[in-house]
Design a protein around this motif. Structure first.
Motif, PDB file in Angstrom:
ATOM      1  N   GLN A 176      58.844  25.879  15.758  1.00 38.17           N
ATOM      2  CA  GLN A 176      59.153  24.473  15.491  1.00 38.17           C
ATOM      3  C   GLN A 176      58.773  23.577  16.665  1.00 38.17           C
ATOM      4  OE1 GLN A 176      63.294  23.790  14.485  1.00 38.17           O
ATOM      5  NE2 GLN A 176      63.192  21.641  15.125  1.00 38.17           N
ATOM      6  N   TYR A 177      59.003  24.085  17.889  1.00 37.37           N
ATOM      7  CA  TYR A 177      58.709  23.278  19.071  1.00 37.37           C
ATOM      8  C   TYR A 177      57.325  23.563  19.671  1.00 37.37           C
ATOM      9  CZ  TYR A 177      63.652  22.058  18.854  1.00 37.37           C
ATOM     10  OH  TYR A 177      64.879  21.597  18.450  1.00 37.37           O
ATOM     11  N   GLY A 178      56.520  24.321  18.956  1.00 34.23           N
ATOM     12  CA  GLY A 178      55.158  24.575  19.400  1.00 34.23           C
ATOM     13  C   GLY A 178      55.056  25.485  20.604  1.00 34.23           C
ATOM     14  N   ILE A 179      55.982  26.404  20.731  1.00 32.51           N
ATOM     15  CA  ILE A 179      56.000  27.326  21.873  1.00 32.51           C
ATOM     16  C   ILE A 179      55.412  28.668  21.435  1.00 32.51           C
ATOM     17  CG2 ILE A 179      57.487  28.550  23.514  1.00 32.51           C
ATOM     18  CD1 ILE A 179      59.496  26.193  23.128  1.00 32.51           C
ATOM     19  N   PRO A 180      54.423  29.183  22.134  1.00 31.15           N
ATOM     20  CA  PRO A 180      53.843  30.482  21.755  1.00 31.15           C
ATOM     21  C   PRO A 180      54.904  31.579  21.752  1.00 31.15           C
ATOM     22  CG  PRO A 180      52.495  29.385  23.413  1.00 31.15           C
ATOM     23  CD  PRO A 180      53.771  28.600  23.320  1.00 31.15           C
ATOM     24  N   PHE A 191      56.317  36.392  31.882  1.00 25.28           N
ATOM     25  CA  PHE A 191      57.634  36.063  31.335  1.00 25.28           C
ATOM     26  C   PHE A 191      58.215  34.827  32.023  1.00 25.28           C
ATOM     27  CE2 PHE A 191      62.251  36.734  32.144  1.00 25.28           C
ATOM     28  CZ  PHE A 191      62.730  36.477  30.869  1.00 25.28           C
ATOM     29  N   PHE A 192      58.154  34.817  33.353  1.00 22.98           N
ATOM     30  CA  PHE A 192      58.699  33.680  34.092  1.00 22.98           C
ATOM     31  C   PHE A 192      57.906  32.400  33.804  1.00 22.98           C
ATOM     32  CE2 PHE A 192      60.279  36.914  37.419  1.00 22.98           C
ATOM     33  CZ  PHE A 192      61.529  36.984  36.815  1.00 22.98           C
ATOM     34  N   GLN A 193      56.575  32.517  33.716  1.00 21.87           N
ATOM     35  CA  GLN A 193      55.773  31.322  33.428  1.00 21.87           C
ATOM     36  C   GLN A 193      56.005  30.836  31.998  1.00 21.87           C
ATOM     37  OE1 GLN A 193      54.024  29.622  35.789  1.00 21.87           O
ATOM     38  NE2 GLN A 193      53.983  28.079  34.165  1.00 21.87           N
ATOM     39  N   TRP A 194      56.174  31.776  31.068  1.00 24.09           N
ATOM     40  CA  TRP A 194      56.486  31.401  29.680  1.00 24.09           C
ATOM     41  C   TRP A 194      57.767  30.568  29.639  1.00 24.09           C
ATOM     42  CZ3 TRP A 194      60.696  32.203  26.511  1.00 24.09           C
ATOM     43  CH2 TRP A 194      60.533  31.948  25.151  1.00 24.09           C
ATOM     44  N   ALA A 195      58.772  30.980  30.423  1.00 22.59           N
ATOM     45  CA  ALA A 195      60.037  30.248  30.461  1.00 22.59           C
ATOM     46  C   ALA A 195      59.833  28.834  30.999  1.00 22.59           C
ATOM     47  CB  ALA A 195      61.054  31.007  31.320  1.00 22.59           C
ATOM     48  N   ARG A 196      59.013  28.691  32.031  1.00 17.49           N
ATOM     49  CA  ARG A 196      58.738  27.354  32.598  1.00 17.49           C
ATOM     50  C   ARG A 196      58.024  26.471  31.566  1.00 17.49           C
ATOM     51  NH1 ARG A 196      57.004  30.854  36.919  1.00 17.49           N
ATOM     52  NH2 ARG A 196      58.477  30.801  38.690  1.00 17.49           N
ATOM     53  N   ASP A 197      57.025  27.032  30.906  1.00 18.93           N
ATOM     54  CA  ASP A 197      56.267  26.263  29.922  1.00 18.93           C
ATOM     55  C   ASP A 197      57.132  25.889  28.718  1.00 18.93           C
ATOM     56  OD1 ASP A 197      54.096  26.592  31.591  1.00 18.93           O
ATOM     57  OD2 ASP A 197      53.208  28.230  30.429  1.00 18.93           O
ATOM     58  N   ALA A 198      57.989  26.830  28.289  1.00 18.09           N
ATOM     59  CA  ALA A 198      58.846  26.567  27.135  1.00 18.09           C
ATOM     60  C   ALA A 198      59.852  25.458  27.438  1.00 18.09           C
ATOM     61  CB  ALA A 198      59.563  27.847  26.723  1.00 18.09           C
ATOM     62  N   ARG A 199      60.354  25.432  28.663  1.00 18.53           N
ATOM     63  CA  ARG A 199      61.326  24.404  29.045  1.00 18.53           C
ATOM     64  C   ARG A 199      60.761  22.996  28.809  1.00 18.53           C
ATOM     65  NH1 ARG A 199      66.084  22.932  28.966  1.00 18.53           N
ATOM     66  NH2 ARG A 199      64.912  21.538  27.639  1.00 18.53           N
ATOM     67  N   ALA A 200      59.484  22.826  29.080  1.00 12.49           N
ATOM     68  CA  ALA A 200      58.855  21.511  28.951  1.00 12.49           C
ATOM     69  C   ALA A 200      58.804  21.043  27.498  1.00 12.49           C
ATOM     70  CB  ALA A 200      57.449  21.560  29.543  1.00 12.49           C
ATOM     71  N   LYS A 201      58.908  21.979  26.540  1.00 17.05           N
ATOM     72  CA  LYS A 201      58.795  21.618  25.127  1.00 17.05           C
ATOM     73  C   LYS A 201      60.133  21.609  24.393  1.00 17.05           C
ATOM     74  CE  LYS A 201      54.021  23.281  24.647  1.00 17.05           C
ATOM     75  NZ  LYS A 201      53.085  24.126  23.867  1.00 17.05           N
ATOM     76  N   LEU A 202      61.160  22.130  25.022  1.00 14.53           N
ATOM     77  CA  LEU A 202      62.473  22.198  24.367  1.00 14.53           C
ATOM     78  C   LEU A 202      63.279  20.924  24.634  1.00 14.53           C
ATOM     79  CD1 LEU A 202      63.529  25.880  25.163  1.00 14.53           C
ATOM     80  CD2 LEU A 202      63.006  24.940  22.891  1.00 14.53           C
ATOM     81  N   PRO A 203      64.091  20.497  23.663  1.00 15.25           N
ATOM     82  CA  PRO A 203      64.937  19.325  23.886  1.00 15.25           C
ATOM     83  C   PRO A 203      66.090  19.651  24.839  1.00 15.25           C
ATOM     84  CG  PRO A 203      65.413  20.324  21.750  1.00 15.25           C
ATOM     85  CD  PRO A 203      64.222  21.034  22.304  1.00 15.25           C
ATOM     86  N   GLU A 204      66.745  18.620  25.321  1.00 16.04           N
ATOM     87  CA  GLU A 204      67.899  18.789  26.203  1.00 16.04           C
ATOM     88  C   GLU A 204      68.968  19.629  25.503  1.00 16.04           C
ATOM     89  OE1 GLU A 204      69.600  18.076  29.975  1.00 16.04           O
ATOM     90  OE2 GLU A 204      67.637  17.486  29.200  1.00 16.04           O
ATOM     91  N   GLY A 205      69.585  20.534  26.266  1.00 13.54           N
ATOM     92  CA  GLY A 205      70.646  21.362  25.700  1.00 13.54           C
ATOM     93  C   GLY A 205      70.172  22.678  25.127  1.00 13.54           C
ATOM     94  N   LYS A 206      68.859  22.895  25.119  1.00 10.31           N
ATOM     95  CA  LYS A 206      68.310  24.187  24.680  1.00 10.31           C
ATOM     96  C   LYS A 206      67.549  24.796  25.852  1.00 10.31           C
ATOM     97  CE  LYS A 206      67.917  23.205  19.720  1.00 10.31           C
ATOM     98  NZ  LYS A 206      68.787  24.297  19.225  1.00 10.31           N
ATOM     99  N   TYR A 207      67.619  26.132  25.950  1.00  7.65           N
ATOM    100  CA  TYR A 207      67.060  26.825  27.114  1.00  7.65           C
ATOM    101  C   TYR A 207      66.191  27.998  26.646  1.00  7.65           C
ATOM    102  CZ  TYR A 207      70.949  24.252  29.106  1.00  7.65           C
ATOM    103  OH  TYR A 207      71.834  23.243  29.449  1.00  7.65           O
ATOM    104  N   PRO A 208      65.065  28.241  27.299  1.00  8.56           N
ATOM    105  CA  PRO A 208      64.182  29.334  26.860  1.00  8.56           C
ATOM    106  C   PRO A 208      64.752  30.723  27.111  1.00  8.56           C
ATOM    107  CG  PRO A 208      63.310  28.259  28.829  1.00  8.56           C
ATOM    108  CD  PRO A 208      64.455  27.427  28.359  1.00  8.56           C
ATOM    109  N   ILE A 209      65.438  30.913  28.252  1.00  7.49           N
ATOM    110  CA  ILE A 209      65.993  32.224  28.582  1.00  7.49           C
ATOM    111  C   ILE A 209      67.395  32.053  29.157  1.00  7.49           C
ATOM    112  CG2 ILE A 209      63.702  33.184  29.047  1.00  7.49           C
ATOM    113  CD1 ILE A 209      64.376  33.074  32.040  1.00  7.49           C
ATOM    114  N   GLY A 210      68.117  33.154  29.270  1.00  4.70           N
ATOM    115  CA  GLY A 210      69.437  33.126  29.867  1.00  4.70           C
ATOM    116  C   GLY A 210      69.393  33.557  31.322  1.00  4.70           C
TER     117      GLY A 210
END
Length: 445
Positions: A176-180, A191-210
């Motif tokens: 939905q948010y266009g994240i690979p 994995f770490f870079q994926w988390a950084r890139d995903a953060r840029a596409k997620l809305p506030e209050g959602k997180y790519p990893i724990g």
């Protein structure tokens, strides 16, 4: 396995839980899973005869469903093997591990017992388990898995099912948010870079990893980089690589500042498999740790939305894929040969496979699994997918050594203090390393 626990988040393995791998056929035994050379003979009805009538004691833990399935399997074996009867004993997890030490102390463990990866080394060290290396598992269990299970070059437990550590992800929201979507055999850097890139596409209050505070999350990282596990040789050797420790946790420190992981207060409130509090099912975190056995519960909370991938890897591999639940034979058994025949039958007999189903996880024998596969729900197939994705790069399963339970709690406490900004990573390392070094010295003496 044992009720709800606070989420260890994306890099934390679940140690108990349900079991390992498999390769091709049933190893060429007869339909009952008995080697012709091992059987004492057959009667006119095709039943295998024991040389003398024997009663095998068998003890296991589990749910009522597992109890009933196992009792039915024992009745089937008794029908196929004239002269063999069973004395079954079964209970819940906690009661099992409270009773077993008492039986061990009096050398009265039943002939056959269920064993868990978290405890097997302890009972081997006590001399309570029989060497099972002479049981032919060729074509039944992947040789790499057998090697990973050996302790001091010997096999003390016959693996019952396939289990692996991996990462579950919310494929619906990521798309939905266009994240690979995560890909098999990604490295830790990826994995770490994926988390950084995903953060840029997620809305506030959602997180790519724990976030991660438990020791096994770091142990995955350390062993993937070619270093020894944190604990080895029964706890006599302790290795906490400081350079890797600082690199790993400074990455997560960066992630807290960048809101790539949830704040400490939110992370502490997570409960895996709770509809409202599970990090992923609640829609807050896009990924979390999962195993072959645990992912089915998540799929039930999020039907059709769960994808899986293996743990991040390093030069030596990553994660684990093997059995964590076994059948063992007591070193004091008076019927070791019959007990060993029974163990092989338990994982090779097709009727037994149908009877036992998935009550101990995905069957270790691929022939048995193939027969069951058409009847499986999507939640069960996801577990098999985690295993298949993980096995290529998998490392052995590393449990905490005996005597390190307080250290495990201390590790989590000190790293939680880091997440709350109450102490530095280096201070936490010094405390954790000092305690581990002292315990290893004590174990060695």
């Amino acid at each position: 396995m044992r009720g709800k626990k606070p989420s260890a988040l994306v890099l934390t393995g679940l140690t108990l839980l349900l079991a390992a791998t498999a390769c091709s056929s049933n190893g060429g035994g007869n339909g009952n899973g008995n080697d012709g050379g091992n059987a004492a003979g057959t009667n006119e009805g095709g039943e295998t005869k024991a040389a003398d009538s024997v009663t095998l004691g068998m003890m296991w833990w589990g749910t009522d469903e597992r109890h009933e399935a196992t009792k039915n399997a024992l009745a089937l074996y008794a029908k196929q093997n004239a002269g063999v009867t069973f004395k079954p004993e079964f209970m819940a997890w906690d009661a099992y591990w409270q009773k077993l030490p008492t039986l061990a102390a009096s050398k009265s463990i039943p002939d056959v017992l269920q064993m868990d990866a978290a405890y097997i080394q302890e009972y081997v060290a006590r001399g309570q388990l029989e060497d099972l290396s002479d049981i032919d598992l060729d074509g039944i269990v992947d040789p790499n898995v057998v090697d990973n299970l050996k302790i001091g070059g010997k096999l003390y437990g016959i693996p019952l099912s396939q289990n692996a550590s991996g990462i579950a992800f919310n494929k619906t929201e990521l798309e939905q948010y266009g994240i690979p979507l995560p890909k098999q055999n990604w490295t830790y850097d990826e994995f770490f870079q994926w988390a950084r890139d995903a953060r840029a596409k997620l809305p506030e209050g959602k997180y790519p990893i724990g976030d991660t505070t438990a020791w096994d999350g770091f142990n995955f990282y350390q062993t993937s980089m070619g270093k020894d596990p944190v604990m080895s040789d029964g706890g006599k050797k302790f290795t906490l690589d400081k350079d890797l420790f600082m690199t790993f946790y400074k990455t997560y420190e960066e992630f807290r500042k960048a809101k790539i992981v949830p704040p400490a207060e939110k992370g502490a409130a997570f409960l895996e498999n709770d509809p409202q509090a599970d990090p992923m099912a609640s829609g807050v975190v896009m990924t979390r740790g999962a195993t072959t056995g645990s992912v089915s519960a998540l799929e039930q909370l999020m039907p059709g939305k769960v994808g899986v991938v293996n743990m991040p890897t390093g030069p030596s591999g990553g994660g684990w894929a093997q059995s964590t639940i076994f059948l063992s034979v007591s070193a004091n058994s008076k019927h070791k040969d019959e007990a060993k025949r029974f163990l092989r039958w338990f994982i090779t007999d097709k009727e037994a496979g149908k009877t036992l189903g998935l009550t101990r996880g995905i069957p270790i024998n691929p022939v048995i699994y193939k027969d069951l596969e058409p009847t499986l729900a999507e939640k069960d197939k996801l577990g098999k997918e985690i295993y298949d994705l993980s096995v290529e790069k998998a490392l052995p399963f590393y449990s905490a050594a005996a005597g390190f339970s307080e250290w495990v709690d201390t590790y989590n406490k000190e790293m939680q203090a880091v997440t709350y900004g109450q102490q530095s990573i280096e201070d936490a390392y010094d405390k954790i390393n000092k305690m581990g070094t002292e315990l290893a010295a004590k174990a060695g003496s």
